[in-house]
Design a protein around this motif. Sequence first.
Motif, PDB file in Angstrom:
ATOM      1  N   GLN A  89      13.672-118.412  47.929  1.00  0.00           N
ATOM      2  CA  GLN A  89      12.621-117.395  47.859  1.00  0.00           C
ATOM      3  C   GLN A  89      13.251-116.050  47.499  1.00  0.00           C
ATOM      4  OE1 GLN A  89       9.150-118.126  48.744  1.00  0.00           O
ATOM      5  NE2 GLN A  89      10.176-120.024  48.192  1.00  0.00           N
ATOM      6  N   ASN A  90      14.527-115.920  47.830  1.00  0.00           N
ATOM      7  CA  ASN A  90      15.248-114.685  47.551  1.00  0.00           C
ATOM      8  C   ASN A  90      15.564-114.616  46.052  1.00  0.00           C
ATOM      9  OD1 ASN A  90      17.194-112.696  47.227  1.00  0.00           O
ATOM     10  ND2 ASN A  90      18.202-113.151  49.179  1.00  0.00           N
ATOM     11  N   PRO A  91      15.150-113.541  45.368  1.00  0.00           N
ATOM     12  CA  PRO A  91      15.379-113.474  43.921  1.00  0.00           C
ATOM     13  C   PRO A  91      16.865-113.446  43.531  1.00  0.00           C
ATOM     14  CG  PRO A  91      14.481-111.399  44.745  1.00  0.00           C
ATOM     15  CD  PRO A  91      14.397-112.372  45.877  1.00  0.00           C
ATOM     16  N   MET A 145      16.963 -98.737  44.052  1.00  0.00           N
ATOM     17  CA  MET A 145      18.148 -99.279  43.385  1.00  0.00           C
ATOM     18  C   MET A 145      18.675 -98.309  42.349  1.00  0.00           C
ATOM     19  SD  MET A 145      18.558-103.102  42.733  1.00  0.00           S
ATOM     20  CE  MET A 145      18.695-104.215  44.094  1.00  0.00           C
ATOM     21  N   THR A 146      19.989 -98.118  42.389  1.00  0.00           N
ATOM     22  CA  THR A 146      20.644 -97.339  41.359  1.00  0.00           C
ATOM     23  C   THR A 146      21.773 -98.192  40.823  1.00  0.00           C
ATOM     24  OG1 THR A 146      22.216 -96.457  42.932  1.00  0.00           O
ATOM     25  CG2 THR A 146      20.197 -95.170  42.591  1.00  0.00           C
ATOM     26  N   LEU A 147      22.318 -97.789  39.678  1.00  0.00           N
ATOM     27  CA  LEU A 147      23.436 -98.563  39.123  1.00  0.00           C
ATOM     28  C   LEU A 147      24.614 -98.553  40.100  1.00  0.00           C
ATOM     29  CD1 LEU A 147      24.450-100.270  36.798  1.00  0.00           C
ATOM     30  CD2 LEU A 147      25.088 -98.185  35.580  1.00  0.00           C
ATOM     31  N   ASP A 148      24.813 -97.418  40.781  1.00  0.00           N
ATOM     32  CA  ASP A 148      25.909 -97.361  41.766  1.00  0.00           C
ATOM     33  C   ASP A 148      25.705 -98.357  42.897  1.00  0.00           C
ATOM     34  OD1 ASP A 148      27.350 -95.520  40.425  1.00  0.00           O
ATOM     35  OD2 ASP A 148      26.686 -93.786  41.621  1.00  0.00           O
ATOM     36  N   ALA A 149      24.447 -98.442  43.376  1.00  0.00           N
ATOM     37  CA  ALA A 149      24.164 -99.367  44.485  1.00  0.00           C
ATOM     38  C   ALA A 149      24.364-100.814  44.038  1.00  0.00           C
ATOM     39  CB  ALA A 149      22.742 -99.155  44.983  1.00  0.00           C
ATOM     40  N   PRO A 178      11.600-106.935  48.228  1.00  0.00           N
ATOM     41  CA  PRO A 178      11.108-105.857  47.359  1.00  0.00           C
ATOM     42  C   PRO A 178      10.992-106.355  45.917  1.00  0.00           C
ATOM     43  CG  PRO A 178      13.262-105.304  48.337  1.00  0.00           C
ATOM     44  CD  PRO A 178      12.854-106.626  48.897  1.00  0.00           C
ATOM     45  N   LEU A 179       9.916-105.971  45.274  1.00  0.00           N
ATOM     46  CA  LEU A 179       9.683-106.422  43.897  1.00  0.00           C
ATOM     47  C   LEU A 179      10.443-105.504  42.949  1.00  0.00           C
ATOM     48  CD1 LEU A 179       5.997-107.441  43.159  1.00  0.00           C
ATOM     49  CD2 LEU A 179       8.108-108.724  42.714  1.00  0.00           C
ATOM     50  N   VAL A 180      11.637-105.910  42.566  1.00  0.00           N
ATOM     51  CA  VAL A 180      12.461-105.078  41.697  1.00  0.00           C
ATOM     52  C   VAL A 180      12.437-105.604  40.274  1.00  0.00           C
ATOM     53  CG1 VAL A 180      14.819-104.279  41.254  1.00  0.00           C
ATOM     54  CG2 VAL A 180      14.003-104.495  43.612  1.00  0.00           C
ATOM     55  N   ASN A 231      20.688-109.826  36.542  1.00  0.00           N
ATOM     56  CA  ASN A 231      19.274-109.440  36.404  1.00  0.00           C
ATOM     57  C   ASN A 231      19.031-108.035  36.954  1.00  0.00           C
ATOM     58  OD1 ASN A 231      18.184-111.905  35.310  1.00  0.00           O
ATOM     59  ND2 ASN A 231      18.324-112.833  37.358  1.00  0.00           N
ATOM     60  N   PHE A 232      19.604-107.767  38.133  1.00  0.00           N
ATOM     61  CA  PHE A 232      19.414-106.449  38.760  1.00  0.00           C
ATOM     62  C   PHE A 232      20.150-105.367  37.969  1.00  0.00           C
ATOM     63  CE2 PHE A 232      18.545-109.462  42.113  1.00  0.00           C
ATOM     64  CZ  PHE A 232      17.431-108.935  42.743  1.00  0.00           C
TER      65      PHE A 232
END
Length: 259
Positions: free
Chosen positions: A80-82, A14-18, A103-105, A162-163
């Motif tokens: 279940q999806n964060p 993960m990036t800020l752009d993504a 994926p545990l982000v 959150n992400f």
Amino acid sequence: MAETEASSDSAAGMTLDAVRDALVRQEDTIIFYLIERAKFPINSPTYDESRASILGFGGSLVQFIVKETEAAQAKAGRFQNPEEHPFFPDVTPPSLVPPYDYPLVLHRAADFINVNDQIWDMYFKELLPLLTEPGDDGNYASTASSDLNCLQAISRRIHYGNFVAEVKFRDAPQDYEPAIRAQDRDALMKLLTFEAVEEMVKKRVEKKAKIFSQEVTLNSTESKGKYKINPSMVSRLYGEWIMPLTKHVEVEYLLRRLD
Ligand SMILES: C=C(O[C@@H]1C=C(C(=O)O)C=C[C@H]1O)C(=O)O
């Protein structure tokens, strides 16, 4: 970019752009659902708690649809999806399907954040009266399903904060840590705010609303200024409610990021 930053980003994929690209794509979803909801008039009996006498259920038709649909979706694993958060977490049944390995982000800070009560109030009190025409065509169940689509799309977008917060923190922990240790909300809000990005978002959603909600005919590419939803209302929705609530989620997440 420094070597260490790149590797910590790619560790989580993960990036800020993504993350920003995901938010851009979610704009399309939100705008299409708003256009669908605007097909119906306000249909106020959908929201009348005293009018709905559904067997064994005390609330309005929209509460009924949201609770029942969420219950089925919960059993099918939706929450279940964060990225997903129920509107009625107290009555959400557990998943009955095998877990998917998301994926545990996120830090567990995210488990404590659910601003759906605020989203619910904003949607029904502020947004719906701006989005819909007055009137009643009897399509209450379809109206409620359409509301649920809008609510879930808006909720997903706002909780995506959150992400956003996680990647911003990973990009510059040295900037965020002092403000987190001081539990300084204002400092965190300043650090995570990018006014130029917000201005771009408001302009882009207004443009998308124009393009997606224009009348398309074979004879002309002119929309003649007639849109199915008001484009400036969409810009206002983002400027006054969606982006402030996304940032609220970001701050709440960061406050607990070092726990
Ligand atoms: C989401 C972000 O964080 C903040 C919130 C924004 C939003 O909700 O769209 C936009 C810019 C930032 O002020 C971001 O930086 O992209």
